[in-house]
Design an enzyme around this catalytic site. Sequence first.
Site, PDB file in Angstrom:
ATOM      1  N   LYS A   1       8.776 -31.630 -25.262  1.00 40.77           N
ATOM      2  CA  LYS A   1       9.980 -32.407 -25.581  1.00 40.77           C
ATOM      3  C   LYS A   1      10.327 -32.012 -27.018  1.00 40.77           C
ATOM      4  O   LYS A   1       9.716 -32.473 -27.975  1.00 40.77           O
ATOM      5  CB  LYS A   1       9.717 -33.917 -25.462  1.00 40.77           C
ATOM      6  CG  LYS A   1      10.945 -34.775 -25.778  1.00 40.77           C
ATOM      7  CD  LYS A   1      10.909 -35.222 -27.225  1.00 40.77           C
ATOM      8  CE  LYS A   1      12.149 -35.926 -27.685  1.00 40.77           C
ATOM      9  NZ  LYS A   1      13.286 -35.033 -27.976  1.00 40.77           N
TER      10      LYS A   1
ATOM     11  N   GLU B   1       0.767 -34.885 -36.377  1.00 42.40           N
ATOM     12  CA  GLU B   1       1.089 -34.154 -37.623  1.00 42.40           C
ATOM     13  C   GLU B   1       2.350 -34.793 -38.169  1.00 42.40           C
ATOM     14  O   GLU B   1       3.448 -34.526 -37.661  1.00 42.40           O
ATOM     15  CB  GLU B   1       1.345 -32.678 -37.313  1.00 42.40           C
ATOM     16  CG  GLU B   1       0.161 -31.908 -36.776  1.00 42.40           C
ATOM     17  CD  GLU B   1      -0.869 -31.598 -37.833  1.00 42.40           C
ATOM     18  OE1 GLU B   1      -0.672 -31.975 -39.009  1.00 42.40           O
ATOM     19  OE2 GLU B   1      -1.883 -30.977 -37.480  1.00 42.40           O
TER      20      GLU B   1
ATOM     21  N   CYS C   1       7.127 -30.231 -44.067  1.00 41.21           N
ATOM     22  CA  CYS C   1       6.169 -31.323 -44.279  1.00 41.21           C
ATOM     23  C   CYS C   1       5.231 -30.977 -45.433  1.00 41.21           C
ATOM     24  O   CYS C   1       4.829 -31.850 -46.192  1.00 41.21           O
ATOM     25  CB  CYS C   1       5.373 -31.568 -43.011  1.00 41.21           C
ATOM     26  SG  CYS C   1       4.603 -30.087 -42.356  1.00 41.21           S
TER      27      CYS C   1
ATOM     28  N   GLU D   1       8.888 -39.728 -48.576  1.00 35.30           N
ATOM     29  CA  GLU D   1       9.034 -38.280 -48.432  1.00 35.30           C
ATOM     30  C   GLU D   1      10.511 -37.921 -48.638  1.00 35.30           C
ATOM     31  O   GLU D   1      11.382 -38.584 -48.081  1.00 35.30           O
ATOM     32  CB  GLU D   1       8.607 -37.871 -47.014  1.00 35.30           C
ATOM     33  CG  GLU D   1       8.796 -36.403 -46.705  1.00 35.30           C
ATOM     34  CD  GLU D   1       8.360 -36.047 -45.271  1.00 35.30           C
ATOM     35  OE1 GLU D   1       8.482 -36.891 -44.376  1.00 35.30           O
ATOM     36  OE2 GLU D   1       7.902 -34.907 -45.084  1.00 35.30           O
TER      37      GLU D   1
END
Length: 470
Positions: A157, A231, A265, A362
């Site tokens: 997905k 993750e 990331c 972030e």
Amino acid sequence: MPIATTDPTTGEVLRTYDEMPPDRIDAAIAAADRGFAALRRTPVAQRARWLTAAADLLDAERDDIARVMTTEMGKTYKAARAEAAKCAAACRFYADNAERFLADEPADAAAVGATRAVVRYQPIGPVLAVMPWNFPLWQVIRFAAPALTAGNTGLLKHASNVPQTALWLGELFGRAGFPEGAFTTLLVGSSAVERILTDPRVRAATLTGSEPAGRSIAAIAGRELKKTVLELGGSDPFVVMPSADPDRAAEVATTARCQNNGQSCIAAKRFVVHTDVFDAFTERFVARMAALRVGDPMDERTDVGPLASERGRDEVAAQVRDAVERGARVLCGGEVPDRPGWWYPPTVVTGLTPGMRMWGEEVFGPVAGLYRVSSYDEAVEVANGTSFGLGANAWTSDPEEQERFATDLDAGNVFVNGMTTSYPELPFGGVKNSGYGRELSTLGMREFCNVKTVWVGAGGPSAGAGAHAE
Ligand code: NAP
């Protein structure tokens, strides 16, 4: 979120796709289950040959798939080509090492009263992979290459804004020779994930994405008692100590922050700089950030393209605005340009304090936050002072300090005098809210294996002697 290819340089919707209806999702899960029955019985050496064929396809079609990635999410074409090359290399790494990684590991049979004892690595079944758009090929391949070679099957997905990359990936493994159902792309939105993950034929899930998505998938998998690898996000520190070369540190810091248009990331996001070298580093860093060329991602000379979505760009702009309203200072960039598409310039912000969004969140765009510290202990405290723990960078030429940072930084990886990157040879993953589990290396291959203890006794009257109840 609609499933569509939208050009981030203009905001123009180029192509839309219908979501797969439930009966087709069900058929894909059934095919993954049948594919698993076939794949688990296929010798590892054969699976490895198919993976090598997938690497050949990645190499042969590198330019085409790179163009698709650039069109769908705005990374530079040169970065997209490098990503495809890295995917091919990772496939070759697992193809070359699979037999060794999956071989039975002998244990001390005498110590456990056996004539033979081994640890055997076997696949567990169809795995759902929920993936992000930022490295649309790499994130998928780094899961699929080891998982399929171990004998699992995959159901992808992908993020809703990279459907063409997702469809290409859905064909790749079949074209390389893997049996039907070995790897299937499901064109579905995130609301379909629960239905797929609760299907008893789906045995596990891996997600690379945001913290909220991680929480949601982990909750479903927890209820269903299914294994997950997560993750998630990061706000990696990049510490610069007085013994570091400020030129070299500033050069690498610029790449570390702006790689992939700032949407990685493991991009360094918080620059924690010792006061003795703060001015020297800042001057060089700001000059380099301001000199980056922002523009057409297909142009070889471009360093930074657009952000992947309007929502993502607006979020970055709001985080910078919040910092400025609370007293931070912008040293370069910081203004949304007045042009179509989702652009945001390389930006450096200083004077950050706790309570500002940029302090703990972030920032998924080319925006660097500067933090001045005056000791090793303060550097570690600031570096570890968020809820994330993905990567961390420390710049120092003092060997003792290098060792201390390697131990003291709370992260899944520490790169000393370098920037975080991933290698097929090394484990990759995070701690704290950056997730759990590991990808890449032997460990990544074993995440979706049944680590089976095999104990064989003599079979005579005293067989089983020495065994204890658990
Ligand atoms: P995201 O919104 O979490 O999307 C990632 C994937 O999860 C997409 O396929 C998305 O589908 C799906 N998704 C979103 N919400 C979901 C939910 N509640 N339940 C099930 N699936 C859901 O992440 P993003 O903003 O696109 O990607 C950026 C994030 O990924 C950043 O935080 C970044 O740090 C992280 N990331 C981590 C790593 C790592 O290795 N640790 C690598 C790359 C990126 P839709 O597209 O259909 O919404």
